[in-house]
Scaffold this motif. Structure first.
Motif, PDB file in Angstrom:
ATOM      1  N   PRO A 277       0.839  -1.202   0.000  1.00  0.00           N
ATOM      2  CA  PRO A 277       0.000   0.000   0.000  1.00  0.00           C
ATOM      3  C   PRO A 277       0.875   1.254   0.000  1.00  0.00           C
ATOM      4  CG  PRO A 277      -0.679  -1.556   1.719  1.00  0.00           C
ATOM      5  CD  PRO A 277       0.628  -2.037   1.199  1.00  0.00           C
ATOM      6  N   ILE A 278       0.360   2.312  -0.593  1.00  0.00           N
ATOM      7  CA  ILE A 278       1.095   3.574  -0.669  1.00  0.00           C
ATOM      8  C   ILE A 278       0.742   4.438   0.540  1.00  0.00           C
ATOM      9  CG2 ILE A 278       1.444   5.701  -1.977  1.00  0.00           C
ATOM     10  CD1 ILE A 278       0.861   4.093  -4.500  1.00  0.00           C
ATOM     11  N   ILE A 279       1.759   4.784   1.305  1.00  0.00           N
ATOM     12  CA  ILE A 279       1.560   5.647   2.469  1.00  0.00           C
ATOM     13  C   ILE A 279       2.037   7.054   2.134  1.00  0.00           C
ATOM     14  CG2 ILE A 279       1.699   3.771   4.141  1.00  0.00           C
ATOM     15  CD1 ILE A 279       4.632   4.555   4.633  1.00  0.00           C
ATOM     16  N   GLY A 280       1.390   8.053   2.719  1.00  0.00           N
ATOM     17  CA  GLY A 280       1.740   9.443   2.418  1.00  0.00           C
ATOM     18  C   GLY A 280       1.968  10.270   3.661  1.00  0.00           C
ATOM     19  N   PRO A 281       2.963   9.905   4.477  1.00  0.00           N
ATOM     20  CA  PRO A 281       3.199  10.666   5.714  1.00  0.00           C
ATOM     21  C   PRO A 281       3.648  12.095   5.425  1.00  0.00           C
ATOM     22  CG  PRO A 281       5.049   9.212   5.283  1.00  0.00           C
ATOM     23  CD  PRO A 281       3.974   8.862   4.283  1.00  0.00           C
ATOM     24  N   ARG A 282       3.160  13.021   6.254  1.00  0.00           N
ATOM     25  CA  ARG A 282       3.581  14.422   6.120  1.00  0.00           C
ATOM     26  C   ARG A 282       4.689  14.777   7.097  1.00  0.00           C
ATOM     27  NH1 ARG A 282      -2.004  17.914   5.169  1.00  0.00           N
ATOM     28  NH2 ARG A 282      -2.908  16.559   3.564  1.00  0.00           N
ATOM     29  N   THR A 283       4.937  13.887   8.059  1.00  0.00           N
ATOM     30  CA  THR A 283       5.982  14.115   9.055  1.00  0.00           C
ATOM     31  C   THR A 283       6.711  12.807   9.323  1.00  0.00           C
ATOM     32  OG1 THR A 283       4.585  13.594  10.969  1.00  0.00           O
ATOM     33  CG2 THR A 283       4.562  15.889  10.169  1.00  0.00           C
ATOM     34  N   ILE A 284       7.898  12.918   9.902  1.00  0.00           N
ATOM     35  CA  ILE A 284       8.657  11.724  10.294  1.00  0.00           C
ATOM     36  C   ILE A 284       7.895  10.944  11.353  1.00  0.00           C
ATOM     37  CG2 ILE A 284      10.727  10.968  11.529  1.00  0.00           C
ATOM     38  CD1 ILE A 284      12.305  13.043  10.022  1.00  0.00           C
ATOM     39  N   GLU A 285       7.230  11.660  12.255  1.00  0.00           N
ATOM     40  CA  GLU A 285       6.480  10.987  13.318  1.00  0.00           C
ATOM     41  C   GLU A 285       5.374  10.113  12.732  1.00  0.00           C
ATOM     42  OE1 GLU A 285       8.857  14.077  14.825  1.00  0.00           O
ATOM     43  OE2 GLU A 285       7.265  14.269  13.299  1.00  0.00           O
ATOM     44  N   GLN A 286       4.691  10.612  11.701  1.00  0.00           N
ATOM     45  CA  GLN A 286       3.663   9.811  11.051  1.00  0.00           C
ATOM     46  C   GLN A 286       4.274   8.581  10.389  1.00  0.00           C
ATOM     47  OE1 GLN A 286       1.590  12.426   8.353  1.00  0.00           O
ATOM     48  NE2 GLN A 286       0.366  13.358   9.969  1.00  0.00           N
TER      49      GLN A 286
END
Length: 322
Positions: A277-286
């Motif tokens: 699945p493609i993940i799209g985190p906006r931060t390192i924490e995410q």
């Protein structure tokens, strides 16, 4: 990190794919660099982008960000299985979009230049082009492969019969054909189970789902609203339609003691033909939080509960016939 094969190929990719669509519009270049570096630290080697990401006509903003990150060296490009896409308009003149041989050739060269690389590992058709025959499509793609500009070809948003037509056209040319398909697929959007997943499974095409948390609906949206955080208008509108399912889903995640986004991703990894699945985190924490997905092993009882909360489809034609 336990790597998996991309479809029927020998190519090894991480079971989560880093999506870069936010890079530029929502994530600064500095933060994007940090996220990509952290992804490599965590073992994520599969990155997905597109020549239209950044959403300014012809500028290829996100690809340029990747290019500047690769240019830092340190093995960044060599460690990355790089996927991008072709189809979207890159200008206002005829042949500056879609899948003609002319546009594919020009778009590929432009992507290579923006990203500062001599080849693209996975070159994907971002959408079906009903005006371009697959014979032309494969002639263009096979030429790029012969030139060493691309290694593998994938698709995105294809119907099951598109996959079949593409593969049979490739077979006639003794070509490898499609090795991946990138569809909209999540627990709330299961239409691809009818024909896309069976076709992909039969042809050995690896599935790379986009929007795995349904635009945030499966990412703990009710928890966030309860804490006073706002949600985008389109998310609120869709939540009104899906509230019962989302409430039941988040309650079940509470029972499991897991974050909703991670359960949604873990569920996808249990589905036939799904690779990453493609993940799209906006931060390192995410990004760090999403790694928990790979430790979640949903048993048959949990999978049955999720099917009960948000029913899916049997394969066609059984879903609508005997």
């Amino acid at each position: 990190m336990e790597y998996v094969n991309l479809g029927r190929t020998g190519l090894k990719v991480s079971p989560l794919c880093l999506g870069t669509m936010n890079f530029g519009p929502h994530t600064t270049e500095e933060d994007a660099f940090a996220i990509m570096d952290r992804a490599h630290e965590l073992g994520v080697n599969f990155f997905d982008t597109a020549d239209v990401y950044g959403w300014k006509l012809g500028e290829g903003i996100t690809e340029n960000i990747l290019g500047r990150w690769f240019a830092q060296g340190g093995g960044r490009r060599e460690k990355t299985v790089l996927a991008t896409k072709v189809y979207g308009d890159t200008g206002t003149w005829p042949n500056e979009g879609r899948l003609s041989a002319l546009h594919i050739r020009r778009a590929c060269d432009a992507s290579l230049k923006r990203m500062g690389t001599d080849h693209i590992d996975l070159y994907q058709a971002h959408h079906i082009d009903r005006d371009t025959p697959f014979e032309e499509f494969w002639e263009a793609m096979d030429l790029l492969r012969q030139q060493g500009k691309i290694l593998y070809v994938g698709s995105s948003n294809f119907a099951g019969w598109h996959l079949a037509k593409a593969q049979e056209a490739a077979r006639r040319r003794n070509s490898l054909g499609l090795v991946s398909e990138q569809p909209l697929y999540n627990l709330l959007n299961r239409t691809v189970e009818l024909e896309v997943l069976p076709a992909a499974q039969d042809y050995g095409i690896g599935v790379i789902p986009w929007s795995p948390v349904a635009g945030g609906l499966l990412g703990g949206v009710l928890r966030k609203i309860d804490k006073g955080r706002s949600a985008a208008d389109h998310v609120v509108k869709e939540l009104d339609k899906q509230r019962d399912k989302v409430e039941r889903y988040e309650a079940f995640c509470d029972e499991l003691g897991e974050e909703p986004a991670n359960v949604a991703l873990a569920w996808l990894l249990k589905q036939p033909a799904v690779v990453a699945p493609i993940i799209g985190p906006r931060t390192i924490e995410q990004l760090d939080g999403l790694m928990r997905t790979l430790e979640i092993d949903l048993d048959d009882k949990a999978l049955a509960r999720l099917d009960e909360i948000s029913p899916g489809h049997r394969s066609a034609p059984e879903d609508y016939s005997w």
